[in-house]
Write a protein that holds these residues in place. Structure first.
Motif, PDB file in Angstrom:
ATOM      1  N   ASP A  48      54.802 -16.016  45.645  1.00 37.59           N
ATOM      2  CA  ASP A  48      54.326 -17.391  45.549  1.00 37.59           C
ATOM      3  C   ASP A  48      55.038 -18.262  46.561  1.00 37.59           C
ATOM      4  O   ASP A  48      54.430 -19.073  47.233  1.00 37.59           O
ATOM      5  N   HIS A  69      47.013 -21.160  35.046  1.00 43.12           N
ATOM      6  CA  HIS A  69      47.085 -19.701  35.098  1.00 43.12           C
ATOM      7  C   HIS A  69      45.697 -19.103  35.340  1.00 43.12           C
ATOM      8  O   HIS A  69      45.531 -18.184  36.145  1.00 43.12           O
ATOM      9  N   ARG A 126      44.736 -19.444  38.876  1.00 44.38           N
ATOM     10  CA  ARG A 126      45.374 -18.454  39.737  1.00 44.38           C
ATOM     11  C   ARG A 126      44.608 -17.134  39.706  1.00 44.38           C
ATOM     12  O   ARG A 126      44.522 -16.431  40.699  1.00 44.38           O
ATOM     13  N   HIS A 127      44.055 -16.821  38.524  1.00 44.41           N
ATOM     14  CA  HIS A 127      43.387 -15.531  38.391  1.00 44.41           C
ATOM     15  C   HIS A 127      42.011 -15.527  39.027  1.00 44.41           C
ATOM     16  O   HIS A 127      41.694 -14.643  39.809  1.00 44.41           O
ATOM     17  N   LEU A 163      52.927 -15.752  39.061  1.00 45.79           N
ATOM     18  CA  LEU A 163      52.711 -14.342  38.771  1.00 45.79           C
ATOM     19  C   LEU A 163      53.816 -13.517  39.402  1.00 45.79           C
ATOM     20  O   LEU A 163      54.279 -12.554  38.845  1.00 45.79           O
ATOM     21  N   ILE A 210      53.677 -19.527  30.307  1.00 48.34           N
ATOM     22  CA  ILE A 210      52.287 -19.319  30.727  1.00 48.34           C
ATOM     23  C   ILE A 210      52.100 -19.697  32.193  1.00 48.34           C
ATOM     24  O   ILE A 210      51.447 -18.997  32.953  1.00 48.34           O
ATOM     25  N   ALA A 211      52.685 -20.817  32.598  1.00 49.26           N
ATOM     26  CA  ALA A 211      52.393 -21.344  33.928  1.00 49.26           C
ATOM     27  C   ALA A 211      53.324 -20.804  34.993  1.00 49.26           C
ATOM     28  O   ALA A 211      53.234 -21.229  36.131  1.00 49.26           O
ATOM     29  N   ARG A 212      54.198 -19.860  34.638  1.00 48.30           N
ATOM     30  CA  ARG A 212      55.134 -19.366  35.658  1.00 48.30           C
ATOM     31  C   ARG A 212      54.348 -18.611  36.734  1.00 48.30           C
ATOM     32  O   ARG A 212      53.265 -18.078  36.469  1.00 48.30           O
TER      33      ARG A 212
END
Lengths: 100, 311
Positions: free
Chosen positions: B265, A82, A85-86, B260, B256-258
């Motif tokens: 995506d 995550h 990704r940010h 955004l 958490i890892a889904r």
């Protein structure tokens, strides 16, 4: 029968390497790898003392420790992906989103 | 007695564990680091089997190497790409190097000496006084003694921690002045590790280790029934809690890892099909439009462009 002190010495050295990695790595992924070393050092102690005392509770604790390591790795890596990704990096010195 | 075969096996396994762990910490590429972690984990399984716990050894290999290492490798595949490290600027203290060496040795040694000489006995006396106060022999004298000891203890702890922090700071600064760049971080990280090892060696040398043969194991801890009896007997609550924890972790990791944004995506990571490429005029056109949609669909890219990333 391996002497208890040998196992504890090995665990001590592995713990030291793990903490060294924790203090020197900048990539979050490699910090997680170092955490695994620290957890494994604890597991060596559990197994060594369980065998020296003939007490199966040490082995049960090792199972719990392994399961917790799996949980920690899963959540840690999910957070890491995550984070990537940010900010497109896993360098822990670069991500300052939660710092004020 | 330790047989020669056991000694040689232990030495070999210990060498593999420590060597690959060091290689993992020091290797340049993250993927190599994870591979060395796998070597450490397999060697750990061998060590557990050598110690007599074949069950734990097998589970170690199954769970760690089969599960956790796979997770790590997946994460490396997702994440890596930026391997370059920014060099830390060396910072100078206005002191001569030999002076700093002496200061560091004095500070660290003095901290340990103070700790052993004062803090440990003070804690012991404090515990005694507390017990005395609690266990009925209450008197004004005991109360005064307790307060005085409390204050003295707090002062001693403050002094020791201050000296230790100062010593570490000076030593780290000194060493980072001697070695520049990435080596500086490593050397600075080595200081507390060496202190820890020295402390452990001191403690271990004064520990009366129980002799494995003399303590003749009453039951075989490695019996599968013994382990399962413990797991489903006295430790069953912990076992259940662990199950709940693992379920929570699974759900949490998924949340958490889904992605955004699931739709964007899917578009971002999809390759253009052969027909899409064929119906466009120029290959560069395709690339450009793909790049534009990717940028438009990525909420993070639009929110923080490269130059306005928060410092």
């Amino acid at each position: 029968m391996i002497p208890l002190a040998w196992s504890v010495g090995l665990a001590c050295a592995l713990f030291a390497i793990g903490v060294f990695g924790l203090m020197t790595q900048r990539s979050a992924l490699r910090i997680l790898v170092s955490t695994e070393f620290v957890l494994n050092a604890a597991n060596i102690n559990f197994v060594a003392f369980a065998n020296a005392r003939g007490d199966p509770h040490g082995l049960v604790l090792t199972f719990f420790s392994i399961a917790l390591a799996a949980a920690e790795a899963a959540v840690g890596l999910a957070i890491l992906i995550h984070l990537y990704r940010h900010v497109r990096t896993v360098d822990v010195t670069q991500s300052t989103m939660l710092r004020w | 007695m330790t047989s020669l075969g056991e000694t040689i096996s232990f030495a070999a396994i210990a060498a593999v564990i420590l060597g690959t762990a060091l290689a993992s910490v020091l290797s340049k590429r993250t993927f190599h680091s994870v591979m060395f972690l796998g070597a450490v984990l397999v060697a750990m399984g061998a060590l557990f089997i050598l110690l007599g716990s074949s069950l734990v050894g097998i589970i170690q290999v199954l769970v760690y190497v089969g599960g956790i290492l796979t997770l790590f490798i997946f994460a490396v595949m997702f994440v890596t790409g930026d391997e370059e490290e920014t060099e830390t600027m060396p910072s100078k203290l206005p002191m001569a190097p030999w002076l700093k060496v002496i200061a560091a040795i004095l500070a660290i040694g003095g901290g340990f000496w103070l700790f052993l000489r004062f803090v440990v006995p003070t804690v012991w006396v404090l515990v005694q006084a507390a017990l005395l106060t609690v266990l009925g022999a209450f008197s004004l004298k005991a109360l005064v003694l307790l307060v005085v000891l409390l204050v003295a203890f707090a002062l001693a702890v403050a002094v020791v921690i201050g000296i230790a922090v100062l010593g570490y700071y000076v030593a780290a600064r000194l060493l980072t002045n001697l070695v520049y760049g990435k080596g500086a971080q490593r050397v600075a990280g080595l200081v507390p590790i060496v202190l820890y090892l020295v402390m452990t060696a001191v403690v271990a040398s004064t520990t009366p280790w129980l002799d494995g043969d003399a303590a003749a194991a009453p039951t075989d801890a490695n019996d599968l029934t013994a382990v399962t009896d413990a797991l489903f007997g006295p430790d069953v609550i912990a076992f259940e809690v662990l199950g709940v924890l693992l379920t929570a972790v699974m759900i949490g990791a998924l949340v958490i890892a889904r992605p955004l944004d699931a739709q964007s995506d899917a578009e971002r990571y999809s390759c253009p099909t052969r027909e899409q490429v064929a119906e466009s005029d120029h290959a560069s056109n395709v690339k450009e439009s793909l790049g534009r949609t990717a940028a438009a669909n990525d909420p993070m890219t639009t929110r923080f462009s490269a130059e306005e990333l928060p410092e």
